[in-house]
Design a protein around this motif. Structure first.
Motif, PDB file in Angstrom:
ATOM      1  N   ILE A  43     -12.587  35.871 -15.207  1.00  0.00           N
ATOM      2  CA  ILE A  43     -13.207  37.559 -14.960  1.00  0.00           C
ATOM      3  C   ILE A  43     -13.221  37.548 -13.401  1.00  0.00           C
ATOM      4  O   ILE A  43     -13.872  37.034 -12.577  1.00  0.00           O
ATOM      5  CB  ILE A  43     -14.582  37.509 -15.685  1.00  0.00           C
TER       6      ILE A  43
ATOM      7  N   LEU B 284      -7.164  39.129 -25.975  1.00  0.00           N
ATOM      8  CA  LEU B 284      -8.020  39.349 -24.954  1.00  0.00           C
ATOM      9  C   LEU B 284      -9.581  39.736 -25.714  1.00  0.00           C
ATOM     10  O   LEU B 284     -10.581  38.802 -25.468  1.00  0.00           O
ATOM     11  CB  LEU B 284      -7.925  40.467 -24.037  1.00  0.00           C
ATOM     12  N   CYS B 285      -9.573  40.333 -26.742  1.00  0.00           N
ATOM     13  CA  CYS B 285     -10.656  40.560 -27.735  1.00  0.00           C
ATOM     14  C   CYS B 285     -11.246  39.322 -28.330  1.00  0.00           C
ATOM     15  O   CYS B 285     -12.305  39.010 -28.298  1.00  0.00           O
ATOM     16  CB  CYS B 285     -10.457  41.746 -28.662  1.00  0.00           C
TER      17      CYS B 285
ATOM     18  N   SER C 267     -10.673  36.483 -27.110  1.00  0.00           N
ATOM     19  CA  SER C 267     -11.094  35.272 -26.308  1.00  0.00           C
ATOM     20  C   SER C 267     -12.392  35.805 -25.702  1.00  0.00           C
ATOM     21  O   SER C 267     -13.268  34.912 -25.591  1.00  0.00           O
ATOM     22  CB  SER C 267     -10.067  35.366 -25.020  1.00  0.00           C
ATOM     23  N   ILE C 268     -12.917  37.108 -25.635  1.00  0.00           N
ATOM     24  CA  ILE C 268     -14.201  37.678 -25.240  1.00  0.00           C
ATOM     25  C   ILE C 268     -15.065  37.111 -26.421  1.00  0.00           C
ATOM     26  O   ILE C 268     -16.144  36.647 -26.232  1.00  0.00           O
ATOM     27  CB  ILE C 268     -14.070  38.831 -24.957  1.00  0.00           C
ATOM     28  N   ASP C 269     -14.598  37.478 -27.335  1.00  0.00           N
ATOM     29  CA  ASP C 269     -15.402  36.872 -28.599  1.00  0.00           C
ATOM     30  C   ASP C 269     -15.823  35.533 -28.700  1.00  0.00           C
ATOM     31  O   ASP C 269     -17.013  34.978 -28.896  1.00  0.00           O
ATOM     32  CB  ASP C 269     -14.889  37.358 -29.969  1.00  0.00           C
TER      33      ASP C 269
ATOM     34  N   TYR D 151     -10.128  29.454 -20.880  1.00  0.00           N
ATOM     35  CA  TYR D 151     -11.214  30.042 -20.664  1.00  0.00           C
ATOM     36  C   TYR D 151     -10.730  31.312 -19.999  1.00  0.00           C
ATOM     37  O   TYR D 151      -9.608  31.405 -19.397  1.00  0.00           O
ATOM     38  CB  TYR D 151     -12.174  29.256 -19.591  1.00  0.00           C
ATOM     39  N   LEU D 152     -11.803  32.657 -19.912  1.00  0.00           N
ATOM     40  CA  LEU D 152     -11.266  33.585 -19.343  1.00  0.00           C
ATOM     41  C   LEU D 152     -11.513  33.848 -17.915  1.00  0.00           C
ATOM     42  O   LEU D 152     -12.574  33.109 -17.445  1.00  0.00           O
ATOM     43  CB  LEU D 152     -12.138  34.854 -19.902  1.00  0.00           C
TER      44      LEU D 152
ATOM     45  N   ALA E 258     -15.425  33.375 -26.223  1.00  0.00           N
ATOM     46  CA  ALA E 258     -16.253  32.813 -24.704  1.00  0.00           C
ATOM     47  C   ALA E 258     -17.979  33.177 -24.796  1.00  0.00           C
ATOM     48  O   ALA E 258     -18.600  32.618 -24.252  1.00  0.00           O
ATOM     49  CB  ALA E 258     -15.502  33.667 -23.750  1.00  0.00           C
ATOM     50  N   ALA E 259     -18.325  34.240 -25.886  1.00  0.00           N
ATOM     51  CA  ALA E 259     -19.638  34.309 -26.050  1.00  0.00           C
ATOM     52  C   ALA E 259     -20.496  33.167 -26.490  1.00  0.00           C
ATOM     53  O   ALA E 259     -21.625  33.198 -26.439  1.00  0.00           O
ATOM     54  CB  ALA E 259     -19.670  35.593 -27.078  1.00  0.00           C
TER      55      ALA E 259
END
Length: 85
Positions: free
Chosen positions: A84, A24-25, A27-29, A81-82, A31-32
């Motif tokens: 949210i 998850l971390c 992926s967030i990185d 893709y995430l 996705a930025a």
């Protein structure tokens, strides 16, 4: 404010395994920079430098099953893709 933040952190910690949290971390990185990213980009992320690729792939699949990550195909490439809420 801080108590709500703490509750969210606890919920994330209790809901996901350590490897899932790392995915998850990562992926967030990723996705930025781009909303859609390759599975290989997660596996090769620096957070998994010493981890098992098989375990990472299982965590990715688990997060897909939980609806946190979704897969799509763009220009013939399989991307994630995430999701949210």
């Amino acid at each position: 404010h801080l108590s709500i933040r703490r509750q969210r952190q606890m919920c994330i910690r209790d809901r996901y395994s350590e490897v899932e949290r790392d995915v998850l971390c990562a992926s967030i990185d990723l996705a930025a920079s781009s909303p859609a990213f390759r599975t290989a980009s997660i596996v090769s992320h620096s957070i998994f430098r010493n981890g098992s690729k098989a375990t990472t792939y299982r965590a990715i699949r688990s997060l897909e099953e939980k609806g946190i990550l979704k897969s799509t195909e763009i220009d013939g490439k399989h991307l994630l893709y995430l999701v949210i809420d």
